[in-house]
Design an enzyme around this catalytic site. Structure first.
Site, PDB file in Angstrom:
ATOM      1  N   ASP A 135       5.006 -14.870 -26.948  1.00  0.00           N
ATOM      2  CA  ASP A 135       5.913 -14.353 -27.967  1.00  0.00           C
ATOM      3  C   ASP A 135       7.318 -14.804 -27.636  1.00  0.00           C
ATOM      4  O   ASP A 135       7.806 -14.560 -26.533  1.00  0.00           O
ATOM      5  CB  ASP A 135       5.876 -12.820 -27.998  1.00  0.00           C
ATOM      6  CG  ASP A 135       4.571 -12.315 -28.588  1.00  0.00           C
ATOM      7  OD1 ASP A 135       4.021 -13.003 -29.470  1.00  0.00           O
ATOM      8  OD2 ASP A 135       4.095 -11.252 -28.163  1.00  0.00           O
TER       9      ASP A 135
ATOM     10  N   ASP B  48      -4.430 -10.050 -39.928  1.00  0.00           N
ATOM     11  CA  ASP B  48      -4.333  -8.803 -39.171  1.00  0.00           C
ATOM     12  C   ASP B  48      -5.142  -7.743 -39.905  1.00  0.00           C
ATOM     13  O   ASP B  48      -4.873  -7.470 -41.080  1.00  0.00           O
ATOM     14  CB  ASP B  48      -2.870  -8.351 -39.070  1.00  0.00           C
ATOM     15  CG  ASP B  48      -2.018  -9.354 -38.294  1.00  0.00           C
ATOM     16  OD1 ASP B  48      -2.600 -10.205 -37.589  1.00  0.00           O
ATOM     17  OD2 ASP B  48      -0.775  -9.291 -38.403  1.00  0.00           O
TER      18      ASP B  48
END
Lengths: 252, 199
Positions: free
Chosen positions: A11, A130
């Site tokens: 990330d 997701d």
């Protein structure tokens, strides 16, 4: 035999790795390129960089990151985070990324998947989906990091994504993500069986057997994880040794 | 000097970066004159066969490529670039290739995930210069839906197994091709690119 892939996810925000990574042998673990090289030496099979800033103003920082990674990393890598146009995708691929991920933008504009696949090839279009389990038998798609419900049923959406030309699905369960209690094997398997393209399981990998389960029970083609690697709970090599002992094909 | 042909298909940056990392001189070229003057030619490529061939045609590179190959200039095709070396592909409505290697390019059969994407092991049968000094681990990174079928079995330098064996590396005289991406195949791939630099 085609190896099952282990993919660390980095990330990044404004060109720096977030999620306090601790590696004493790296000069600068906040530098995505240093960390990427570390994982490549550890035999990561691919790398995924997710830009969690994802604003248009910050896009040049991402472009620069792609260039730097491409100069030193000789395995495939993927860039994702807030991409909304073919133009941005082209800029990222041109600088040396192998694949991009589309997430929220794909839900808002599924044609973007088709457009990207037609222009750059399906092989570089990964659609991140997701999901959350909303009833015992139903999983739905969420966007904006899992905060917005769409009402879309997960398997139907995954099929649509494939029809639009996606080359791969990165499936993250919002229920298991960050809990280190294992991947959501049921939805991973359902989507894998419904589709002809590879599925990357994501969200929940915390123990060695979770990786084996993702492949053997979930039927995934690849497993993605972040914190177990960043916090050195185990090394990628350990995961692979464990998988090999279960007769799961891996690359060393 | 290795000249990478930029005919508007795919990302050449990674290849260029790989040669730079290896300290092997490489440049990007686009024109027939540049092809005619090149010492070694590298034909990259991703995407559709017919689209790639039409670009090569449009840039007027077909004849000069064939002529250079005949003169003995080393040519390395990568991924789709390898497929373009062959006589013909069944992709789309069917399309003629460069014909530097006799054979066809055909889609993977049913019953497996297509594209064949990820790391798979190669089995080297003719090492030659291109495949010498490879690391013990023989995994290479593949992304493709079609594969090459050479007419002459001895043109196959390495196989790969995806349900059944297929040609992963072709080598015929000065003509070479890898179905996988050496620029993305870590040590194994970099060694192959370095070897090509030494041919």
């Amino acid at each position: 035999m085609l190896a099952k892939r282990i993919i660390p996810c980095l990330d990044v925000r404004e060109g720096r790795v977030v999620k306090g990574v601790q590696f004493e042998n790296l000069r600068d673990a906040g530098d995505p390129v240093e960390l990427a090289k570390y994982y490549v030496d550890e035999r990561a099979d691919e790398l995924v960089f997710l830009d969690i800033t994802a604003s248009k103003e910050k896009r040049p920082i991402v472009y620069e990151l792609v260039e730097r990674v491409a100069e030193e990393v000789f395995i495939p890598f993927t860039i994702g985070g807030g991409l909304t146009s073919s133009k941005e995708i082209q800029e990222i691929l041109k600088r040396g990324a192998d694949k991009i991920t589309l997430n929220t933008a794909a839900v808002h504009n599924p044609e973007l998947i088709a457009e990207a696949a037609a222009s750059f090839g399906s092989q570089c279009v990964v659609v991140a989906i997701d999901v959350k389990r909303v009833t015992p038998e139903r999983w739905e798609i969420f966007t904006h990091g899992g905060s917005k419900a769409t009402g879309l049923e997960a398997v139907a959406w995954a099929r649509r994504v494939e029809e639009h030309g996606a080359g791969e699905i990165m499936l993250t369960s919002m229920d298991t993500d960050g809990r280190k209690s294992g991947y959501d094997l049921v939805i991973t398997r359902k989507i894998g069986e419904a589709l002809g393209i590879p599925v990357i399981a994501s969200g929940g990998g915390g123990e060695l057997n979770h990786f084996a389960d993702a492949f053997q029970i979930g039927g995934a083609d690849a497993a993605l994880a972040a914190s177990v690697f960043h916090f050195k709970k185990f090394k990628i090599k350990q995961v692979k040794e464990f998988l090999q002992a279960q007769n799961i094909p891996v690359r060393f | 000097m290795i000249s990478i042909i930029d005919y508007g298909v795919g990302n050449l940056k990674s290849l260029y970066n790989a040669f730079r990392h290896l300290d092997v001189p490489a440049n990007l070229i686009r024109t027939a004159d540049e092809v005619a003057a090149a010492e070694k030619l590298l034909l990259p490529g991703v995407g559709a066969f017919d689209y790639a061939m039409s670009n090569i045609n449009r840039l007027g590179l077909v004849e000069v490529l064939q002529a250079r190959a005949k003169e003995g200039v080393p040519v390395l095709g990568i991924c789709l670039g390898m497929q373009l070396l062959f006589s013909h592909s069944t992709e789309g409505v069917g399309c003629q290739g460069l014909g530097l290697v006799q054979g066809t390019v055909t889609r993977f059969g049913q019953g497996k995930k297509v594209p064949h994407m990820g790391w798979n092991e190669i089995d080297v049968v003719h090492e030659g210069t291109l495949l010498r000094s490879l690391p013990e681990s023989k995994y290479a990174y593949f992304v493709h839906s079609y594969h090459c079928v050479p007419e002459e079995k001895q043109d196959i330098a390495a196989f790969c197994d995806y349900g059944s064996p297929f040609c992963a590396v072709v080598a015929r005289g000065n003509i070479f091709g890898t179905q996988f991406h050496p620029e993305k195949s870590q040590e194994l791939g970099l060694q192959i690119l370095e070897n090509f630099g030494e041919i």
